[in-house]
Write an enzyme that holds these catalytic residues in place. Structure first.
Site, short mmCIF file in Angstrom:
data_model
loop_
_atom_site.label_atom_id
_atom_site.label_comp_id
_atom_site.label_asym_id
_atom_site.label_seq_id
_atom_site.Cartn_x
_atom_site.Cartn_y
_atom_site.Cartn_z
N ASP A 1 -39.22 29.26 -9.47
CA ASP A 1 -37.88 28.66 -9.44
C ASP A 1 -37.44 28.30 -10.85
O ASP A 1 -36.91 27.22 -11.09
CB ASP A 1 -37.87 27.44 -8.51
CG ASP A 1 -36.45 27.10 -8.03
OD1 ASP A 1 -35.53 27.95 -8.20
OD2 ASP A 1 -36.25 26.00 -7.50
N GLY B 1 -30.08 12.71 -10.74
CA GLY B 1 -29.72 13.96 -10.08
C GLY B 1 -30.65 14.23 -8.92
O GLY B 1 -31.44 13.37 -8.53
N GLY C 1 -33.66 16.61 -7.52
CA GLY C 1 -34.69 17.60 -7.85
C GLY C 1 -34.92 18.49 -6.66
O GLY C 1 -34.19 18.42 -5.68
N LYS D 1 -39.23 10.65 -9.49
CA LYS D 1 -38.79 11.58 -8.45
C LYS D 1 -39.23 11.00 -7.11
O LYS D 1 -40.40 10.67 -6.91
CB LYS D 1 -39.43 12.94 -8.69
CG LYS D 1 -38.66 14.08 -8.05
CD LYS D 1 -39.40 15.38 -8.20
CE LYS D 1 -38.91 16.20 -9.37
NZ LYS D 1 -39.51 17.56 -9.37
#
Ligand SMILES: *[C@@H]1O[C@H](CO)[C@@H](O)[C@H](O)[C@H]1NC(C)=O
Ligand SMILES: *[C@@H]1O[C@H](CO)[C@@H](O)[C@H](O)[C@H]1NC(C)=O
Ligand SMILES: *[C@@H]1O[C@H](CO)[C@@H](O)[C@H](O)[C@H]1NC(C)=O
Ligand SMILES: *[C@@H]1O[C@H](CO)[C@@H](O)[C@H](O)[C@H]1NC(C)=O
Ligand SMILES: *[C@@H]1O[C@H](CO)[C@@H](O)[C@H](O)[C@H]1NC(C)=O
Ligand SMILES: *[C@@H]1O[C@H](CO)[C@@H](O)[C@H](O)[C@H]1NC(C)=O
Ligand SMILES: *[C@@H]1O[C@H](CO)[C@@H](O)[C@H](O)[C@H]1NC(C)=O
Ligand SMILES: *[C@@H]1O[C@H](CO)[C@@H](O)[C@H](O)[C@H]1NC(C)=O
Ligand SMILES: *[C@@H]1O[C@H](CO)[C@@H](O)[C@H](O)[C@H]1NC(C)=O
Ligand SMILES: *[C@@H]1O[C@H](CO)[C@@H](O)[C@H](O)[C@H]1NC(C)=O
Length: 619
Positions: free
Chosen positions: A425, A307, A309, A328
């Site tokens: 967040d 996905g 990030g 990542k």
């Protein structure tokens, strides 16, 4: 357990010289002292080679394999023997530096077991030192014996500035030895101390863990007594021998220290951590070679992509030993991502809690900036909450344990960590789930550190995710721990309802936000109608009502009315405590989006509905 103070590159071949030069040119400020396990030395010259019997060689091979396998799951050390007949019996030991466990310990021990036979062929006993581990074998039982040879040292380049430092440094090291060898039998200790108001120093002492307290003390004292002759005039030194190690440095070279003390400060203006990046790179955050990462992610193939990030794509990889990791990758196109990348490294490496994701290593090579995490097999929370099939597996007990875990992670950030941290967040897609469905807060790209006493801060750059952002933050750019509490409240209501706050207004046809819908039901006394029907069978009604109550307290319009995370944790833990009555929740949030929560989600990219926004507020 051995670490070079400065890597002495004695055997660089031409290719690595060119490579290092290029690396130096492009990433001068990013070069890390810490590397993957590196050979430091051995004691082979202390014994003469002589042919080993087949039976001994077989046992030796077995024990090296056993130790290497054991290292992945142990506490970082083991000593054991193999064989009954004392002419063929082999004793073996490995000991990783105490801040290094799991994969990195195994990585080192595997390299050591491989190399020891090449570097010390035909030896009945040998010891090999690597940067972060030691490996030893012998035909004689050496467990518990203190061996203070071969003693070696490595020195830094700088000279110590004052006699005062020499005295303070020695006293400090004596303190570390006392702590390592008191009744707790830990046999290692690391810490830092303030030399002056501007200078900090760090130290580590460690013994191989087959020793007793007394033996360990004896070994460390012996090494310490060598310091005045060899080392004390240098700023940064390391002395080691077979049974123990001492290191002193101006940089924090170890990963997670035992008694946390702030070594980084938040900038009061911005909340960004300073000093910036260099410190973490001095902290021996392990690195994994790019080639390994490329190999294990299929060269960052689409099929390995998990996905997106906050600042780049996330890939799944399988290391050569079979371990799963999440990588990542900072996207090279995003300039702002670079700041967030640094932020993430700084925060995650400094913080450790069972409800926060764990950073294992980084890789900075060529144009690549990569962070390597533990892989979370159950993906992110949004993927379970907002998927009709997956959701059926979330019963009430599990939902409540996820709520509790997130609350504890957030409490740690706000109040219990060395730095007061505001995440900024928090959302379902930033909560990852391990194989037992324990929640782990991730993505610290937007996090800010606060000094104790600082209540709130302002920013011109509103960053976060619509649907989770507190009104005072969206409207005025004011953020505080209470804006995280707001996001937590939204998350609680989402977990109970199985609905996204972001998009509820449009998709559910109630003509109102999830918060206002909950509030309405609450005022009518029908708040259980909020609950997703899949929870009905497993739930305990008054627990659900309490959670909705807590959720509503967290999303109150006025930040001052919202509880702190420690209040929340207490409220969650008590069945009997009377909870305050919530006031009206914030209005504005649900209407700012035109995203549709019913958009179908794909397995590959569980977070693609959550757009992290970045928005410069006009002033
Ligand atoms: C061991 O001895 C050999 C030959 O004398 C030498 O080349 C090597 O550097 C020595 N190794 C160590 C670790 O001292
Ligand atoms: C150690 O290695 C031997 C030979 O490879 C194997 O038979 C044995 O099961 C291993 N022991 C352990 C505890 O792993
Ligand atoms: C040490 O390793 C051996 C062989 O793998 C294993 O049988 C033993 O349980 C380990 N000991 C500890 C304390 O982990
Ligand atoms: C031990 O092993 C050696 C070599 O394999 C053998 O000669 C000897 O008989 C063995 N001793 C016993 C007591 O088994
Ligand atoms: C084997 O045992 C004998 C008798 O106990 C002892 O003298 C000898 O040193 C041992 N050998 C080794 C290699 O430990
Ligand atoms: C450190 O001290 C030594 C001896 O006192 C001196 O020779 C050397 O130049 C000094 N090095 C630095 C970098 O000041
Ligand atoms: C021993 O040292 C540890 C820290 O390493 C400390 O937590 C503990 O209280 C000490 N115990 C005693 C009995 O001094
Ligand atoms: C050490 O220095 C830092 C920064 O100057 C300071 O915040 C901290 O309180 C000091 N610690 C001690 C124990 O004096
Ligand atoms: C991986 O991708 C890069 C850039 O696309 C390419 O240069 C490299 O050759 C690839 N490596 C492998 C092993 O496929
Ligand atoms: C979580 O992951 C484990 C291991 O991968 C798996 O067995 C389990 O079914 C998953 N749980 C859920 C709720 O998906």
């Amino acid at each position: 357990m051995i670490v070079y103070y400065s890597m002495e590159r004695t055997k660089l071949n031409l290719i690595s010289i060119i490579f290092c030069f290029l690396l130096f040119l492009s990433f001068k400020q990013l070069i890390t002292k810490a590397q993957s396990p590196t050979y430091v030395g051995d004691d082979c010259n202390y014994t003469k080679p002589k042919p080993l019997t087949n039976a001994y060689q077989t046992n030796l091979n077995s024990i090296l394999l056993n130790l290497s396998n054991d290292a992945a799951t142990s506490k970082g050390y083991n000593y054991t023997s193999i064989g009954d007949n004392n002419t063929t019996k082999v004793y073996g030991l490995y000991d990783c530096r105490s801040d290094v466990v799991g994969f990195f310990c195994q990585f080192c021990v595997a390299a050591a077991t491989r190399e020891v036979l090449q570097r010390c062929p035909n030896r009945a006993s040998a010891t090999i030192f690597f940067t972060i581990c030691i490996l030893r074998y012998s035909n004689e039982n050496f467990f518990g014996k203190v061996i203070t040879y071969p003693a070696w040292n490595h020195l830094g380049d700088k000279n110590v500035s004052s006699v005062v430092e020499i005295q303070k440094g020695e006293d400090f090291m004596k303190g570390l030895i006392r702590k390592a060898t008191n009744q707790t039998n830990q046999l290692f200790y690391m810490d830092g101390f303030n030399l002056s108001s501007t200078q900090r120093r760090y130290g580590l002492v460690q013994c191989t863990r087959d020793l007793t307290n007394e033996g360990c003390g004896q070994c460390l004292e012996t090494l310490l007594s060598k310091i005045p002759k060899c080392c004390e005039h240098k700023l940064g030194w390391q002395v080691g021998c077979v049974s123990c190690l001492i290191r002193y440095d101006e940089n924090m070279f170890y990963l997670h220290n035992q008694s946390p003390s702030p070594s980084v400060q938040a900038d009061p203006q911005t909340g960004w951590l300073t000093p910036a990046y260099e410190e973490i790179l001095n902290a021996d955050l392990p690195t994994i070679p790019l080639i390994t990462i490329q190999h294990c992610t299929g060269n960052f193939s689409e099929t390995s992509k998990l996905g997106e990030g906050g600042f780049g794509s996330v890939y799944k990889g399988i290391l050569p030993d079979g371990r799963e990791i999440a990588v990542k990758r900072l996207s090279s196109s995003s300039g702002q991502g670079s700041e967030e990348f640094k932020n993430e490294v700084m925060f995650i490496a400094k913080l450790q809690h069972r409800n926060l994701v764990r950073l294992l290593a980084c890789c900075l090579e060529g144009n690549e900036k990569l962070l390597v995490y533990e892989f979370m097999p159950n993906a992110s929370l949004d993927f379970h909450l907002f998927d009709d099939e997956k959701r059926k597996k979330l019963d009430w007990k599990l939902s409540l344990s996820i709520i509790n875990g997130i609350a504890k992670g957030l409490l740690y950030l706000h109040e219990d960590s060395r730095l007061r941290v505001i995440h900024r967040d928090l959302k379902a897609s930033n909560v990852l789930l391990d194989h037992e469905m324990n929640p782990k807060i991730s993505d610290f790209g937007l996090a800010r550190a606060f000094d104790i006493g600082q209540i709130q801060a302002n920013t011109r750059r509103i960053m976060g995710t619509y649907g989770y952002m507190a009104p005072e933050y969206t409207m005025e750019g004011v953020f505080s721990v209470k804006s995280d509490v707001f996001s937590f409240g939204v998350l609680v209501l989402e977990i109970i309802s199985g609905k996204k706050n972001n998009g509820f207004y449009l998709s559910e046809g109630h003509g109102q936000s999830l918060l206002l819908y909950t509030w309405k039901k609450w005022c009518e006394g029908n708040c259980l109608e909020l609950m997703d029907s899949v929870l009905e069978k497993s739930c305990i009604h008054n627990e659900v009502v309490r959670c909705i109550n807590i959720g509503l307290l967290c999303v109150q319009e006025d930040a001052a009315d919202r509880p702190t995370m420690s209040n929340v944790v207490v409220m969650l833990a008590s069945d009997t405590m009377t909870l305050p009555k919530p006031k009206h929740p914030a209005f504005s949030i649900g209407r700012m989006t035109n995203e549709d929560a019913s958009t179908s989600k794909s397995f590959k990219d569980p977070s693609n509905n959550d757009v992290t926004i970045s928005n410069i507020l006009p002033r």
